[in-house]
Design an enzyme around this catalytic site. Structure first.
Site, PDB file in Angstrom:
ATOM      1  N   PHE A  28       0.840  -1.187   0.000  1.00 18.53           N
ATOM      2  CA  PHE A  28       0.000   0.000   0.000  1.00 18.53           C
ATOM      3  C   PHE A  28       0.880   1.243   0.000  1.00 18.53           C
ATOM      4  CE2 PHE A  28      -3.448  -2.739   0.670  1.00 18.53           C
ATOM      5  CZ  PHE A  28      -4.642  -2.036   0.651  1.00 18.53           C
ATOM      6  N   CYS A  34      -6.088  15.182   0.454  1.00 18.32           N
ATOM      7  CA  CYS A  34      -7.376  14.813  -0.132  1.00 18.32           C
ATOM      8  C   CYS A  34      -8.104  16.086  -0.537  1.00 18.32           C
ATOM      9  CB  CYS A  34      -8.212  14.025   0.879  1.00 18.32           C
ATOM     10  SG  CYS A  34      -9.796  13.442   0.218  1.00 18.32           S
ATOM     11  N   CYS A  41     -16.354  13.365   4.634  1.00 16.83           N
ATOM     12  CA  CYS A  41     -16.270  11.962   5.080  1.00 16.83           C
ATOM     13  C   CYS A  41     -15.939  11.911   6.573  1.00 16.83           C
ATOM     14  CB  CYS A  41     -15.202  11.215   4.294  1.00 16.83           C
ATOM     15  SG  CYS A  41     -15.266  11.441   2.513  1.00 16.83           S
ATOM     16  N   CYS A  44     -14.296   8.693   7.904  1.00 17.17           N
ATOM     17  CA  CYS A  44     -13.078   8.195   7.249  1.00 17.17           C
ATOM     18  C   CYS A  44     -12.167   7.537   8.281  1.00 17.17           C
ATOM     19  CB  CYS A  44     -12.350   9.347   6.565  1.00 17.17           C
ATOM     20  SG  CYS A  44     -10.838   8.839   5.702  1.00 17.17           S
ATOM     21  N   ASP A  45     -11.661   6.335   7.957  1.00 17.28           N
ATOM     22  CA  ASP A  45     -10.862   5.574   8.924  1.00 17.28           C
ATOM     23  C   ASP A  45      -9.373   5.617   8.628  1.00 17.28           C
ATOM     24  OD1 ASP A  45     -10.800   4.006   6.675  1.00 17.28           O
ATOM     25  OD2 ASP A  45     -11.591   2.187   7.619  1.00 17.28           O
ATOM     26  N   THR A  46      -8.926   6.597   7.817  1.00  9.37           N
ATOM     27  CA  THR A  46      -7.500   6.722   7.523  1.00  9.37           C
ATOM     28  C   THR A  46      -7.014   8.121   7.854  1.00  9.37           C
ATOM     29  OG1 THR A  46      -7.953   7.315   5.207  1.00  9.37           O
ATOM     30  CG2 THR A  46      -7.557   4.999   5.684  1.00  9.37           C
ATOM     31  N   GLU A 110      -7.348   3.383  -5.640  1.00 11.86           N
ATOM     32  CA  GLU A 110      -8.618   3.566  -4.953  1.00 11.86           C
ATOM     33  C   GLU A 110      -8.875   5.067  -4.853  1.00 11.86           C
ATOM     34  OE1 GLU A 110      -8.597   1.391  -1.289  1.00 11.86           O
ATOM     35  OE2 GLU A 110      -8.236  -0.531  -2.287  1.00 11.86           O
ATOM     36  N   HIS A 209      -9.331  -7.139   6.373  1.00 15.53           N
ATOM     37  CA  HIS A 209      -8.102  -6.828   7.101  1.00 15.53           C
ATOM     38  C   HIS A 209      -8.398  -6.482   8.562  1.00 15.53           C
ATOM     39  CE1 HIS A 209      -9.718  -3.149   5.389  1.00 15.53           C
ATOM     40  NE2 HIS A 209      -9.012  -2.426   6.240  1.00 15.53           N
TER      41      HIS A 209
END
Length: 215
Positions: A28, A34, A41, A44-46, A110, A209
């Site tokens: 990755f 962004c 978002c 958002c989990d990142t 992505e 994951h």
């Protein structure tokens, strides 16, 4: 002209956890930045905000190489390179694409689809829109986070899913539960019900994951 620098948040070796390529060994490459942000978002989990690395092309390739060797023993032919973010299309370019392919990587991106993506840069394009109107209407995979009644978003119900997908051209269509820990985690039940109502070609994507406890 100064050499381009890439703002990179993190690079890690793991298995792809979502969508059609779940379970595939992958490196990755997460870009910082962004064009939508957490206001659009909130779930958002990142963490994509600040670049940990600011590297030119050669140093970026070296970081990817070292990550692949640490995770898989070598830069094995056909290894998946997942360009993600943030929004990777803001930085991913032809020189980086060509150099990664020359080293044997299959490239998947992505993207949130808010801007057109040059599909010739990648081997697999996943679009996961976070706005009801988006620019990139074709690719290999459309992946919608199904917020349902669990969180704010553009997919509260099946009707909204159909509306967003209308006029698109993707090889595969996925609905993925939204994971909001303070609300009890993934909304599996209502996502399953939505996929069953939608029928083919829709499938459910599970973040494997997280189930397996890997990055």
């Amino acid at each position: 002209m100064a050499a381009r620098k890439y703002g990179i948040r993190e690079v890690f070796a793991t298995l792809q956890g979502e969508g059609a390529q779940a379970g595939t060994p992958a490196v990755f490459l997460r870009f910082a930045g962004c064009n939508l942000g957490y206001d659009v978002c909130p779930w958002c989990d990142t963490d994509w905000v600040k670049a940990v690395y600011t590297l030119d092309l050669d140093d970026t390739l070296d970081l990817v190489r070292r990550t692949a060797e640490a995770g898989f023993g070598a830069q094995k032919p056909g290894l998946l390179l997942v360009a993600t973010g943030g929004e990777p299309s803001l930085q991913f370019d032809r020189p980086l694409s060509d150099a990664l392919r020359a080293r044997g990587y299959r490239i998947t991106m992505e993207s949130n689809g808010s801007r057109p993506v040059d599909r010739s840069l990648v081997d697999w394009l996943t679009i996961s829109p976070k706005q009801a109107e988006f620019a990139q209407k074709e690719g290999d995979e459309l992946k919608l986070l199904f917020t349902g009644s669990s969180a704010p978003g553009i997919t509260p119900d099946v009707r909204s899913v159909r509306r967003i997908a209308e006029g698109t051209r993707f090889g595969q269509y996925f609905l993925q539960p939204v994971d909001v820990p303070i609300l009890g985690g993934p909304n599996y039940g209502e996502t399953i019900a939505a996929v069953m109502e939608l029928g083919p070609p829709w499938r459910m994507s599970v973040q494997t994951h997280k189930v397996a406890g890997i990055p």
